[in-house]
Design a protein around this motif. Sequence first.
Motif, PDB file in Angstrom:
ATOM      1  N   LYS A  83      39.364  42.544  28.457  1.00 17.21           N
ATOM      2  CA  LYS A  83      39.350  41.583  29.559  1.00 17.21           C
ATOM      3  C   LYS A  83      40.754  41.023  29.764  1.00 17.21           C
ATOM      4  CE  LYS A  83      37.263  37.243  31.092  1.00 17.21           C
ATOM      5  NZ  LYS A  83      36.294  36.199  30.764  1.00 17.21           N
ATOM      6  N   PHE A  84      41.216  41.058  31.006  1.00 16.60           N
ATOM      7  CA  PHE A  84      42.468  40.436  31.413  1.00 16.60           C
ATOM      8  C   PHE A  84      42.087  39.200  32.222  1.00 16.60           C
ATOM      9  CE2 PHE A  84      43.615  44.760  30.659  1.00 16.60           C
ATOM     10  CZ  PHE A  84      44.957  44.774  30.313  1.00 16.60           C
ATOM     11  N   ALA A  85      42.378  38.030  31.703  1.00 20.01           N
ATOM     12  CA  ALA A  85      42.033  36.787  32.387  1.00 20.01           C
ATOM     13  C   ALA A  85      43.313  36.078  32.801  1.00 20.01           C
ATOM     14  CB  ALA A  85      41.211  35.893  31.469  1.00 20.01           C
ATOM     15  N   ALA A  86      43.418  35.765  34.104  1.00 21.20           N
ATOM     16  CA  ALA A  86      44.611  35.120  34.639  1.00 21.20           C
ATOM     17  C   ALA A  86      44.503  33.607  34.527  1.00 21.20           C
ATOM     18  CB  ALA A  86      44.815  35.521  36.097  1.00 21.20           C
ATOM     19  N   PHE A  87      45.584  33.006  34.037  1.00 22.77           N
ATOM     20  CA  PHE A  87      45.679  31.560  33.892  1.00 22.77           C
ATOM     21  C   PHE A  87      47.002  31.093  34.476  1.00 22.77           C
ATOM     22  CE2 PHE A  87      42.967  32.958  30.468  1.00 22.77           C
ATOM     23  CZ  PHE A  87      41.960  32.014  30.435  1.00 22.77           C
ATOM     24  N   ASP A  88      47.013  29.884  34.977  1.00 20.40           N
ATOM     25  CA  ASP A  88      48.250  29.237  35.392  1.00 20.40           C
ATOM     26  C   ASP A  88      48.750  28.455  34.178  1.00 20.40           C
ATOM     27  OD1 ASP A  88      50.281  27.677  36.394  1.00 20.40           O
ATOM     28  OD2 ASP A  88      49.100  26.804  38.023  1.00 20.40           O
ATOM     29  N   PRO A  89      49.851  28.896  33.543  1.00 22.57           N
ATOM     30  CA  PRO A  89      50.316  28.213  32.327  1.00 22.57           C
ATOM     31  C   PRO A  89      50.672  26.743  32.542  1.00 22.57           C
ATOM     32  CG  PRO A  89      51.545  30.249  32.714  1.00 22.57           C
ATOM     33  CD  PRO A  89      50.679  30.029  33.901  1.00 22.57           C
ATOM     34  N   SER A  90      50.956  26.360  33.785  1.00 22.43           N
ATOM     35  CA  SER A  90      51.300  24.960  34.041  1.00 22.43           C
ATOM     36  C   SER A  90      50.067  24.084  34.259  1.00 22.43           C
ATOM     37  CB  SER A  90      52.213  24.860  35.271  1.00 22.43           C
ATOM     38  OG  SER A  90      51.519  25.271  36.431  1.00 22.43           O
ATOM     39  N   ASP A  91      48.898  24.702  34.345  1.00 19.64           N
ATOM     40  CA  ASP A  91      47.653  23.965  34.559  1.00 19.64           C
ATOM     41  C   ASP A  91      47.152  23.392  33.233  1.00 19.64           C
ATOM     42  OD1 ASP A  91      45.318  22.947  35.577  1.00 19.64           O
ATOM     43  OD2 ASP A  91      44.505  24.861  36.238  1.00 19.64           O
ATOM     44  N   TYR A 101      38.518  43.835  34.055  1.00 19.98           N
ATOM     45  CA  TYR A 101      38.174  44.504  32.803  1.00 19.98           C
ATOM     46  C   TYR A 101      38.675  45.939  32.811  1.00 19.98           C
ATOM     47  CZ  TYR A 101      34.895  40.643  32.200  1.00 19.98           C
ATOM     48  OH  TYR A 101      34.328  39.401  32.073  1.00 19.98           O
ATOM     49  N   LEU A 102      39.154  46.381  31.664  1.00 21.34           N
ATOM     50  CA  LEU A 102      39.556  47.772  31.459  1.00 21.34           C
ATOM     51  C   LEU A 102      38.571  48.397  30.485  1.00 21.34           C
ATOM     52  CD1 LEU A 102      41.529  50.208  31.567  1.00 21.34           C
ATOM     53  CD2 LEU A 102      42.844  49.070  29.756  1.00 21.34           C
ATOM     54  N   ILE A 108      38.567  50.263  35.957  1.00 26.60           N
ATOM     55  CA  ILE A 108      38.854  48.840  36.070  1.00 26.60           C
ATOM     56  C   ILE A 108      37.738  48.183  36.874  1.00 26.60           C
ATOM     57  CG2 ILE A 108      40.471  47.121  36.999  1.00 26.60           C
ATOM     58  CD1 ILE A 108      41.720  48.739  34.795  1.00 26.60           C
ATOM     59  N   TYR A 109      37.296  47.043  36.409  1.00 24.52           N
ATOM     60  CA  TYR A 109      36.276  46.260  37.107  1.00 24.52           C
ATOM     61  C   TYR A 109      36.880  44.902  37.407  1.00 24.52           C
ATOM     62  CZ  TYR A 109      33.451  49.928  35.057  1.00 24.52           C
ATOM     63  OH  TYR A 109      32.961  51.156  34.689  1.00 24.52           O
ATOM     64  N   ILE A 110      37.008  44.557  38.675  1.00 27.26           N
ATOM     65  CA  ILE A 110      37.639  43.304  39.071  1.00 27.26           C
ATOM     66  C   ILE A 110      36.574  42.224  39.252  1.00 27.26           C
ATOM     67  CG2 ILE A 110      39.056  42.158  40.821  1.00 27.26           C
ATOM     68  CD1 ILE A 110      40.336  44.893  41.377  1.00 27.26           C
ATOM     69  N   GLY A 111      36.819  41.077  38.640  1.00 23.49           N
ATOM     70  CA  GLY A 111      35.922  39.928  38.768  1.00 23.49           C
ATOM     71  C   GLY A 111      34.854  39.879  37.704  1.00 23.49           C
ATOM     72  N   ARG A 115      28.658  48.137  37.344  1.00 25.17           N
ATOM     73  CA  ARG A 115      28.858  49.584  37.479  1.00 25.17           C
ATOM     74  C   ARG A 115      29.690  49.958  38.708  1.00 25.17           C
ATOM     75  NH1 ARG A 115      28.421  50.593  32.448  1.00 25.17           N
ATOM     76  NH2 ARG A 115      26.455  49.936  31.601  1.00 25.17           N
ATOM     77  N   ASN A 116      29.595  49.209  39.771  1.00 19.93           N
ATOM     78  CA  ASN A 116      30.378  49.477  40.975  1.00 19.93           C
ATOM     79  C   ASN A 116      30.836  48.161  41.564  1.00 19.93           C
ATOM     80  OD1 ASN A 116      30.199  52.350  41.156  1.00 19.93           O
ATOM     81  ND2 ASN A 116      28.061  52.090  41.736  1.00 19.93           N
ATOM     82  N   PRO A 117      31.914  48.025  42.244  1.00 21.70           N
ATOM     83  CA  PRO A 117      32.954  49.035  42.386  1.00 21.70           C
ATOM     84  C   PRO A 117      33.862  49.055  41.164  1.00 21.70           C
ATOM     85  CG  PRO A 117      33.596  47.097  43.598  1.00 21.70           C
ATOM     86  CD  PRO A 117      32.235  46.818  42.981  1.00 21.70           C
ATOM     87  N   SER A 118      34.459  50.174  40.947  1.00 22.21           N
ATOM     88  CA  SER A 118      35.411  50.323  39.861  1.00 22.21           C
ATOM     89  C   SER A 118      36.614  51.094  40.370  1.00 22.21           C
ATOM     90  CB  SER A 118      34.762  51.024  38.664  1.00 22.21           C
ATOM     91  OG  SER A 118      34.286  52.291  39.047  1.00 22.21           O
TER      92      SER A 118
END
Length: 146
Positions: A83-91, A101-102, A108-111, A115-118
């Motif tokens: 899992k790649f989770a985006a954070f704002d380091p200044s928050d 997700y990879l 890759i699964y976004i969000g 199973r779909n979309p990938s």
Amino acid sequence: MSIDYLDIHKVVKCAKHKADLDEKSQRLKKNLIESCASKPFTAGSFIFSENSNHQLTLALPTYDLTLLFKERLEVIDEVPLLKFAAFDPSDKDDKEIINFYLAKNGLIYIGEFKRNPSYEYEDDSLFMDILESTLKALKSTKKISY
């Protein structure tokens, strides 16, 4: 909290999955960085890079914002995913803005994992889909406006 039972076989299996996913992760990050940099319309506006801790970052100079993607192994429906989770380091809240997700098969699964979309992790246009989802998430949290 105490651990009454630890299945060493599962721990070893997770370590093997993590090693495989880390290898794909390096190629994914390289692909995102290079494919985004190669497009003239992203110059100076959207910059994927890797920091000294080998974490993916996304700089949005137009909005004076940089996001940090933290990685961790997760198992969802018995499928190991990075899992790649985006954070704002200044928050101060350290609230997750968006994730993707990879999977071991390179998809890759976004969000969320479904199973779909990938998307294929070596697809040159993948950065556009991640960027689009990120911008929508930032707009919905009122961090940016456009």
